[in-house]
Every structure is written in C-alpha cells, then in structure tokens.
Design a protein around this motif. Structure first.
Motif, mmCIF file in Angstrom:
data_model
loop_
_atom_site.group_PDB
_atom_site.id
_atom_site.type_symbol
_atom_site.label_atom_id
_atom_site.label_comp_id
_atom_site.label_asym_id
_atom_site.label_seq_id
_atom_site.Cartn_x
_atom_site.Cartn_y
_atom_site.Cartn_z
ATOM 1 N N SER A 12 -12.681 -11.239 12.104
ATOM 2 C CA SER A 12 -13.230 -11.624 10.807
ATOM 3 C C SER A 12 -14.513 -10.852 10.516
ATOM 4 O O SER A 12 -14.721 -10.331 9.422
ATOM 5 N N LEU A 13 -15.393 -10.777 11.520
ATOM 6 C CA LEU A 13 -16.639 -10.043 11.344
ATOM 7 C C LEU A 13 -16.394 -8.545 11.223
ATOM 8 O O LEU A 13 -16.977 -7.871 10.375
ATOM 9 N N VAL A 14 -15.503 -8.027 12.082
ATOM 10 C CA VAL A 14 -15.223 -6.590 12.077
ATOM 11 C C VAL A 14 -14.596 -6.167 10.763
ATOM 12 O O VAL A 14 -14.975 -5.160 10.157
ATOM 13 N N ASN A 15 -13.631 -6.951 10.290
ATOM 14 C CA ASN A 15 -12.960 -6.579 9.045
ATOM 15 C C ASN A 15 -13.926 -6.542 7.882
ATOM 16 O O ASN A 15 -13.829 -5.690 6.991
ATOM 17 N N GLU A 16 -14.849 -7.485 7.859
ATOM 18 C CA GLU A 16 -15.837 -7.499 6.783
ATOM 19 C C GLU A 16 -16.722 -6.252 6.855
ATOM 20 O O GLU A 16 -17.025 -5.620 5.834
ATOM 21 N N ASN A 17 -17.120 -5.913 8.072
ATOM 22 C CA ASN A 17 -17.923 -4.691 8.245
ATOM 23 C C ASN A 17 -17.137 -3.452 7.851
ATOM 24 O O ASN A 17 -17.681 -2.518 7.249
ATOM 25 N N LEU A 18 -15.855 -3.399 8.235
ATOM 26 C CA LEU A 18 -15.022 -2.248 7.893
ATOM 27 C C LEU A 18 -14.872 -2.101 6.387
ATOM 28 O O LEU A 18 -14.889 -0.985 5.859
ATOM 29 N N ARG A 19 -14.701 -3.236 5.696
ATOM 30 C CA ARG A 19 -14.559 -3.169 4.235
ATOM 31 C C ARG A 19 -15.829 -2.634 3.590
ATOM 32 O O ARG A 19 -15.781 -1.881 2.612
ATOM 33 N N ARG A 20 -16.977 -3.081 4.122
ATOM 34 C CA ARG A 20 -18.231 -2.581 3.560
ATOM 35 C C ARG A 20 -18.434 -1.098 3.857
ATOM 36 O O ARG A 20 -18.969 -0.367 3.033
ATOM 37 N N THR A 21 -18.006 -0.658 5.052
ATOM 38 C CA THR A 21 -18.243 0.729 5.475
ATOM 39 C C THR A 21 -17.201 1.696 4.937
ATOM 40 O O THR A 21 -17.541 2.779 4.455
ATOM 41 N N PHE A 22 -15.937 1.327 4.999
ATOM 42 C CA PHE A 22 -14.853 2.261 4.693
ATOM 43 C C PHE A 22 -14.167 2.002 3.360
ATOM 44 O O PHE A 22 -13.349 2.819 2.931
ATOM 45 N N GLY A 23 -14.457 0.883 2.708
ATOM 46 C CA GLY A 23 -13.864 0.618 1.413
ATOM 47 C C GLY A 23 -12.349 0.621 1.460
ATOM 48 O O GLY A 23 -11.721 -0.123 2.229
ATOM 49 N N ASP A 24 -11.717 1.494 0.649
ATOM 50 C CA ASP A 24 -10.247 1.559 0.580
ATOM 51 C C ASP A 24 -9.618 1.965 1.905
ATOM 52 O O ASP A 24 -8.418 1.739 2.115
ATOM 53 N N PHE A 25 -10.397 2.584 2.781
ATOM 54 C CA PHE A 25 -9.844 3.083 4.040
ATOM 55 C C PHE A 25 -10.034 2.097 5.196
ATOM 56 O O PHE A 25 -9.797 2.446 6.349
ATOM 57 N N ALA A 26 -10.449 0.878 4.889
ATOM 58 C CA ALA A 26 -10.718 -0.105 5.941
ATOM 59 C C ALA A 26 -9.467 -0.444 6.750
ATOM 60 O O ALA A 26 -9.552 -0.728 7.946
ATOM 61 N N THR A 27 -8.303 -0.395 6.114
ATOM 62 C CA THR A 27 -7.064 -0.775 6.813
ATOM 63 C C THR A 27 -6.694 0.197 7.927
ATOM 64 O O THR A 27 -5.914 -0.156 8.812
ATOM 65 N N VAL A 28 -7.228 1.428 7.884
ATOM 66 C CA VAL A 28 -6.910 2.406 8.931
ATOM 67 C C VAL A 28 -8.158 2.747 9.749
ATOM 68 O O VAL A 28 -8.185 3.769 10.437
ATOM 69 N N ALA A 56 -2.142 8.299 8.453
ATOM 70 C CA ALA A 56 -2.987 7.123 8.253
ATOM 71 C C ALA A 56 -2.634 6.569 6.877
ATOM 72 O O ALA A 56 -2.990 7.162 5.855
ATOM 73 N N SER A 57 -1.913 5.418 6.838
ATOM 74 C CA SER A 57 -1.369 4.888 5.591
ATOM 75 C C SER A 57 -2.217 3.733 5.067
ATOM 76 O O SER A 57 -2.371 2.705 5.739
ATOM 77 N N LEU A 58 -2.732 3.887 3.862
ATOM 78 C CA LEU A 58 -3.406 2.796 3.182
ATOM 79 C C LEU A 58 -2.373 1.866 2.565
ATOM 80 O O LEU A 58 -2.581 0.653 2.461
ATOM 81 N N SER A 59 -1.256 2.464 2.129
ATOM 82 C CA SER A 59 -0.103 1.754 1.590
ATOM 83 C C SER A 59 1.073 2.715 1.695
ATOM 84 O O SER A 59 0.884 3.890 2.049
ATOM 85 N N PRO A 60 2.289 2.271 1.396
ATOM 86 C CA PRO A 60 3.438 3.187 1.485
ATOM 87 C C PRO A 60 3.300 4.436 0.618
ATOM 88 O O PRO A 60 3.902 5.468 0.918
#
Length: 608
Positions: free
Chosen positions: A62-78, A169-173
């Motif tokens: 939960s904490l990591v994902n929030e940090n990733l979203r703030r840091t990587f934006g659209d690329f957080a999923t990869v 590295a896929s953000l979506s299909p």
C-alpha cells in the motif's frame, strides 16, 4: 558561606519540598504499546479491544504503490517487479541481460583474455551503465527503473542462425515500451530496437536521452599506454570522424557539431559502441576523465545522446551495439566510417599502413603462425623494396669519400673562412658531377615507412598476447627485469629488445661513419641519437623494437654486401672524367642560386 547565602539555600529547599509534596502531578500508569498493524487505536474503537493485524505484504504494498504513483505516474504499474537474468550468446560473445530496464548487464568476449589471462569481460553493471530517459509528463523516467517481461530463456545461437529476444513493459494491452535484442551465430554486433507504443498521452514530444558511462576496465599490462589510447570516437551524419583527445589526463568535454551516426567507447584494443541504423542521434555530448590514483580503471568515458522521440514511436528506433576487438578486418565492415577506430597514423603514412603493410601482414598470417617470423619477413620485404634507394645512397657516400682529399685541401687553403670553403666545395661537386643531397634523398624517402610502422605496431591487435622468444606479448614491452625504482623517461623495467635495437643502431651508425666525411658534433650525434631513442622506445611494443632491431641488422648486412661490389678506384676515374668534361660547363641555375646565397651570407657576415 555567610548567613544570607545559607538562608537563601534553605528557603529554596523548602519551596521544592512543598511543591513535590502538595502540587506535583501524580505519575500515570505505564501503558504497553500494542502492534495495531498501522491502524490508530482510540477509546471506544473496536480495534482497541480486538486489534486487526494487516499482513506485512499488504501494508508494505500500500505504501509502495502510493510512492510509485507519485514518482512514476502512468508508469507506476511497471515500476515494481523482479529482476531476472537472460543470456544470449554466440561463438564470439556472451551477453547477459536483466529484465529490470531490459538492460545489458555484462558482455564477455569468449575468444580473448585479459593481460593476466582472465576472462575478458568488456563491461559489467559495476563499471558500465546505459540509461534511456523518457520525457514523461510527471518527470523524466529512467527505463532502468522499470520492469520488463519476456517469454524467452537463455539462448545459444548456432553458427549460421540468428535469434531475437523481446522485453516488454506494458502499461496496458495497447500501451507499452518494447526493447528487442538480436544476435547472429557469429560476430560482435548486437541488434537493438526501442519502440514506444500508445504512449502519446503519457510522454512529452521531446527527445529521449541515452546516457552511457563506462569506467574502462584494465585489460592490458601497460596502464599508461592504455590511457593514452582510450577515448570516445564518433562519426557524424555528414561523414566526419572526430574524437575526444586521447592523450588528455584531465577532464575533457566535446559536443558534436552535427547529428551523430555512431559513438564508440574505445580502449587500446577493444571497442564498445552504439550505432544508429535507420536514424541519427540528434545531439551528442562526450566526456573523458582519468583518475591517476585508480589503478583498476583506465579512463572514465561518458556519452550523452538525444534520440528523436518520433522515431521511437514510428518504429525507426533501430540501433546496434558493437562489443569486440578493434581489428580493422572486423570493424571496417560494421558501418560507414567505423574502420576509423583503428589508428593508422597521419594521412601520409595512413595510406602506407592501410593499403600495403596491413595487407602484407594479413597475407603472411595465412601461412605463418609465429608473429616474430612474420616481422622478420616483413623487414626483409621492405628492405628489398628499398634496396635501390639504399644502393644510391651508398654510392653517393662513396663518391664523397673519394673526394675527401680535395675537400681537406680546400679547408686547409681557406682556413676559417667557411663561406669560401662551401663555395669551393660546391664548385668541386659540380665539376665532378656529384649531388651532395643525393645521399639524403633515399633516407628521406624511407621515413614514411618508418613512421608508418611506428604508428601501426602499437595499434595492431594481431600482436596482442603473441609470444616470441622471451616476450610473452608482442603488443606491449618485453621486460627481462624490473627495477626497484623508476628512471625518468625510461621506466622501471628493462626491455631487452630495446637494448638490442640500441646496440644495432650504434653499430649501423659506425658503418655509416666509415663512408661519410662528416666531422665534429654531427658525427657524434649519430651515436647519441640511438641512446636517446632507447629511453623513448623502452615502453613501446616489443614487436616494434624487434622490428627496428632486425631492420638495423639487415641494413648492416646490406652495406657489407654493397661495399664488396663498389670499386672506389673506378669511381675515382669516373669523377676525374667528369671533371674534365665539365671544366668549362656553365653552372646550373640551382648551383648559381646556391653560390649567390653563400656569397650574400658571407657579405652580411663581413658587414657585422
């Protein structure tokens, strides 16, 4: 202590007693803190009596994902995952990739060893880093921080085949970054394609930056020779080859004046390079630096390149890497201008090396495996080619020697009047038909070949780790002893080939002096020069000093043989006949100009 001080202290102690006895707050009972799994506990909350324990993985994610979203934006999923290794190899190189960043982690050259006979790892993740930076809307994204996936496994490419591995590295299909590497069954080129699909809304329309830093590993024995031959070479779209200064030992920075087609990180005998195949790098900045205290790193090289993002979106991001030897037979076929990585010397001697000496050397390699013998044969071929020039030079010296009695008579007659001596000498030379410069011309004509070899041998990878006699590597100096101290300009080792070359040079000078009329300091200089060159050449490749040694020995042998066929009495008769023929002959324009120049010099001297 007086009475007033004592009274004050007693009052203070009384006040403290009254405060603690009647007014100080009562101590609260100590509470035991319970692990609530990160959930705040408050009175009346169910969690206060029945704590809810969250799994560590859920709480951390939960904490990591929030940090990733703030840091990587659209690329957080990869931006999270596991780094897995994949190996792609052929008969020449072995490349190890990491799925994190789809990056090259290590390159091993299979058929080469380091100077201490260890596997030659040209680059690894500890000393080299290649980074693509995307201009994302939320800030620059380093592809090395993104996790790619692949369905491929380790692959050994067979001779005659080729294969490719794809990392995605896929953000979506419909949104992904794709990197593909391809390798043939032999050779040192690694194909590479970078493609951006469906990312128009996630990235800006500005160039992608490619940054490469490489702390060159020590691969050769002579660190100093490696440092002054290591640099960044590059080739621009307009066909210009350029480089950062090789010999510099301080920070050097250079910008390309035009779009760049390829960049090579060059050390003495090996290259790492990136080549733009279907497009060009729109800009390039290059840096080199040396840390003299670091004995494990030859030089630090940095290249920063800009890639038009439109090319990566349209599928034109086709590149290739070259990881291999700086061998002209190999690199000349890689791409346009890539053969320039092999230094053949100045423009004049480059032609001799590229079109003659190198081809002869490679031809002899087909039949002879001992490179010391190849060098001997190369010397013989060159000396045979130069034999007519050597013969003319010897005859010119013989004529001068025959005229020595008359020259001594001229000197005795004119005393210290050097201008008059020179005038009469020139008159004598004209009468007997002797050109005093004819002995120098053959020597000057040989100089381009000597300079060509001086430039070629230190860069000839064919000599690398080739043994001959006591030398274990003809591409570097041979050492028969190591001194406990360093001699300025000489070094701390003793090269036997250099000593033999010096002795043979002194012997060659002695044979020349038997035929020359030279006197004074100039005659002594012929013996001093070989000693000076001993200091200069002591750290140069053993193959080069061995070549000069063999060349001196053969030159001495040539002189001994030529002397047997030269009849000085016959030369004397020819000169006397010429003297009678030319007695009343008009002076040539050259002789007249030379005589006028000598007269002018004499008149100017008298005026002073």
């Amino acid at each position: 202590m007086d009475r007033n001080q004592a009274t004050g202290i007693m009052l203070i102690l009384l006040l403290l007693f009254v405060y603690f006895q009647f007014f100080a707050p009562s101590p609260q009972p100590k509470q035991v803190k319970k692990d609530t799994g990160g959930v705040n506990q408050t009175p009346g909350n169910q969690a206060a009596t029945t704590p809810v324990e969250l799994p560590d993985s859920l709480r951390n994610d939960s904490l990591v994902n929030e940090n990733l979203r703030r840091t990587f934006g659209d690329f957080a999923t990869v931006a999270s995952g596991q780094d897995k290794e994949l190996v792609l190899e052929n008969q020449d190189i072995k490349v190890t990739f990491g799925s994190k960043g789809a990056r090259i982690k290590e390159v091993l050259l299979k058929n080469y060893k380091t100077y201490d006979r260890k596997p030659l790892i040209l680059l690894d993740e500890q000393t080299s880093q290649m980074v693509y930076t995307l201009p994302a809307n939320t800030g620059n994204i380093n592809l090395e921080n993104l996790y790619f996936t692949t369905t491929s496994s380790n692959i050994q490419v067979k001779a005659g085949d080729s294969t490719a591995v794809t990392f995605r590295a896929s953000l979506s299909p419909t949104q992904y970054i794709e990197q593909t590497y391809s390798l043939k069954g032999s050779g040192f080129e690694l194909g590479h394609q970078l493609k951006l699909t469906g990312l128009d809304n996630a990235i800006k329309n500005t160039p992608v930056q490619f940054y490469w830093i490489d702390k060159l590993k020590r691969l050769e024995l002579d660190m100093e020779a490696s440092r002054i031959t290591s640099t960044i070479n590059y080739y621009t779209q307009d066909g210009t080859f350029d480089q950062v200064s090789e010999a510099s030992k301080s920070l050097e920075e250079q910008k390309a004046e035009a779009p760049v087609k390829w960049v090579s990180l060059k050390q003495k005998f090996f290259l790492s390079a990136i080549i733009a195949n279907t497009t060009a790098f729109s800009a390039g900045t290059f840096k080199t630096n040396v840390d003299q205290a670091d004995s494990s790193t030859v030089k630090t090289l940095e290249a920063s390149l800009a890639i038009p993002i439109a090319d990566l979106k349209s599928g034109k991001g086709n590149f290739s890497f070259y990881f291999g030897p700086n061998d002209y037979r190999v690199v000349n076929d890689v791409t346009e201008g890539f053969g320039e990585n092999v230094y053949f010397g100045w423009p004049i001697v480059r032609i001799i090396n590229r079109y003659f000496i190198v081809n002869v050397f490679h031809f002899l390699e087909k039949f002879i495996s001992n490179y010391g013998i190849i060098i001997i044969i190369l010397v013989l071929l060159i000396r045979v080619m130069l034999l007519p020039l050597s013969y003319k030079s010897y005859i010119s010296l013989a004529k001068t020697k025959v005229l020595q009695p008359e020259i001594e008579e001229i000197k005795a007659r004119n005393g210290d009047d050097m201008a008059k001596v020179q005038q009469e000498q020139m008159k004598l030379y004209q009468q007997v038909g002797v050109n005093p410069l004819s002995g120098c011309i053959p020597v000057l004509l040989q100089m381009p070949i000597l300079l060509a070899l001086f430039s070629l041998f230190p860069n000839l990878i064919e000599l690398r780790q080739k043994e001959f006699l006591w030398s274990s590597d003809l591409s570097t100096y041979d050492s028969i002893a190591t001194l406990p101290f360093a001699i300025p300009f000489y070094g701390s080792h003793i090269s036997l080939f250099t000593i033999l070359m010096t002795i043979s040079s002194v012997a060659y000078a002695y044979f020349n002096n038997q035929m020359t009329t030279m006197q004074g300091p100039m005659k002594s200089l012929q013996y001093i020069m070989p000693i000076m060159f001993m200091f200069i050449l002591n750290s140069l490749p053993a193959g080069l000093t061995f070549y000069y040694f063999v060349s001196n020995v053969i030159s001495i042998g040539q002189q001994v043989v030529i002397r047997k066929f030269v009849d000085e009495a016959k030369i004397r008769r020819v000169l006397d006949e010429n003297k009678l023929k030319n007695k009343d002959k008009k002076k040539s324009k050259f002789a007249q100009r030379l005589e006028d120049a000598l007269k002018s010099a004499e008149e100017a001297k008298k005026k002073k």
